[in-house]
Design an enzyme around this catalytic site. Structure first.
Site, PDB file in Angstrom:
ATOM      1  N   GLU A  82      -2.555  64.992  37.223  1.00 32.58           N
ATOM      2  CA  GLU A  82      -3.063  63.884  38.041  1.00 32.58           C
ATOM      3  C   GLU A  82      -2.385  62.560  37.719  1.00 32.58           C
ATOM      4  O   GLU A  82      -2.891  61.490  38.074  1.00 32.58           O
ATOM      5  CB  GLU A  82      -4.577  63.734  37.849  1.00 32.58           C
ATOM      6  N   HIS A 100     -11.087  60.131  34.980  1.00 33.60           N
ATOM      7  CA  HIS A 100     -11.245  61.064  36.099  1.00 33.60           C
ATOM      8  C   HIS A 100     -11.980  62.301  35.594  1.00 33.60           C
ATOM      9  O   HIS A 100     -11.588  62.884  34.587  1.00 33.60           O
ATOM     10  CB  HIS A 100      -9.874  61.457  36.651  1.00 33.60           C
ATOM     11  N   HIS A 102     -14.709  65.928  36.651  1.00 33.02           N
ATOM     12  CA  HIS A 102     -15.196  66.895  37.634  1.00 33.02           C
ATOM     13  C   HIS A 102     -16.713  67.033  37.476  1.00 33.02           C
ATOM     14  O   HIS A 102     -17.252  68.133  37.545  1.00 33.02           O
ATOM     15  CB  HIS A 102     -14.518  68.247  37.440  1.00 33.02           C
ATOM     16  N   TYR A 121     -30.067  50.172  42.249  1.00 31.36           N
ATOM     17  CA  TYR A 121     -29.366  48.892  42.217  1.00 31.36           C
ATOM     18  C   TYR A 121     -28.053  48.926  41.426  1.00 31.36           C
ATOM     19  O   TYR A 121     -27.196  48.040  41.576  1.00 31.36           O
ATOM     20  CB  TYR A 121     -30.275  47.782  41.679  1.00 31.36           C
ATOM     21  N   HIS A 162     -13.892  67.600  44.678  1.00 29.15           N
ATOM     22  CA  HIS A 162     -13.020  67.469  43.506  1.00 29.15           C
ATOM     23  C   HIS A 162     -13.714  66.801  42.324  1.00 29.15           C
ATOM     24  O   HIS A 162     -13.862  67.411  41.279  1.00 29.15           O
ATOM     25  CB  HIS A 162     -11.767  66.676  43.916  1.00 29.15           C
ATOM     26  N   TYR A 217     -25.440  39.988  33.239  1.00 33.49           N
ATOM     27  CA  TYR A 217     -26.083  40.937  32.330  1.00 33.49           C
ATOM     28  C   TYR A 217     -25.331  40.997  31.000  1.00 33.49           C
ATOM     29  O   TYR A 217     -24.113  41.167  30.957  1.00 33.49           O
ATOM     30  CB  TYR A 217     -26.108  42.331  32.955  1.00 33.49           C
TER      31      TYR A 217
END
Length: 227
Positions: A82, A100, A102, A121, A162, A217
């Site tokens: 990837e 990334h 799965h 939220y 994916h 925050y």
């Protein structure tokens, strides 16, 4: 930056990358050698997980880095398949880290809708409702293009059939966004499974209010006394 400082930065970044990759496996966001992690160091060097190597086997000697053109500049391993996805994101945005996965619930949602409904939220923390990038074969330029379109004004997206992609200023931030996305997908699937009921969704104004609150925050007010 001196050569020593550069080497130290690469070494620390690789340790952080390996720790993040192992965390994705330990917390159930990937299975086996699926998913991948990268971090940008010193401008144009991208450290990335290698292809087909279990994360628990990665060590200091496995460091792997490429340039933004994809050419290997550090190490001898084979970069994740990837890599085009990671490099496209770095070239198009100010991202410093990419995760990334799965993840099961997120991947399930990617097969059902074109956008994750705003059931919480924390949607605002990712820039707004999370889009689903149309399916394309893994490792392709088409997938990278679809991902970039889905990430417009967002810090995370789903890849149809994916998984997930999230980016941030740090590996911790990219990972946290990944975990939040998986949690929201699980929440929506759970709420949607109740017979005869439809989950209540947040409005654009409610998300905007949340986004304003989330910007502050964790920040200390300027006049706050020392903790």
């Amino acid at each position: 930056m001196t050569a020593q400082a550069h080497g130290d930065a690469i070494e620390q970044a690789w340790r952080d990358l390996v720790a993040t990759a192992r965390r994705t496996a330990a917390e159930g966001l990937v299975v086996g050698t699926s998913g991948n992690v990268s971090v940008r160091v010193d401008g144009d060097v991208v450290l990335v997980t290698p292809s087909g190597v279990p994360y628990d086997r990665l060590g200091p000697g496995d460091v792997l880095g490429v340039g933004l053109d994809g050419e290997r500049v550090i190490g001898s391993g084979v970069p994740t398949s990837e890599l085009p996805l990671h490099l496209a994101l770095y070239r198009a945005t100010g991202a410093r880290a990419v995760v990334h996965t799965h993840a099961v619930h997120a991947t399930a949602v990617s097969t059902l809708v074109s956008e994750l409904p705003p059931v919480h939220y924390m949607t605002a923390a990712l820039g707004g409702p999370v889009r689903v990038a149309p399916y394309a074969l893994y490792g392709t330029a088409e997938l990278a293009r679809n991902m970039l379109a889905a990430l417009r004004d967002r810090t995370a997206c789903l890849l149809a059939n994916h998984g997930t992609v999230a980016h941030g200023d740090t590996l911790d931030q990219a990972y946290d966004r990944t975990a939040q996305l998986e949690w929201m997908c699980r929440l929506w699937l759970t709420a949607s499974s109740v017979p005869g009921r439809t989950p209540a969704l947040l409005s654009e104004s409610q998300l905007a209010d949340a986004a304003g609150r989330l910007r502050d925050y964790g920040r200390r007010p300027p006049d706050a006394p020392p903790a």
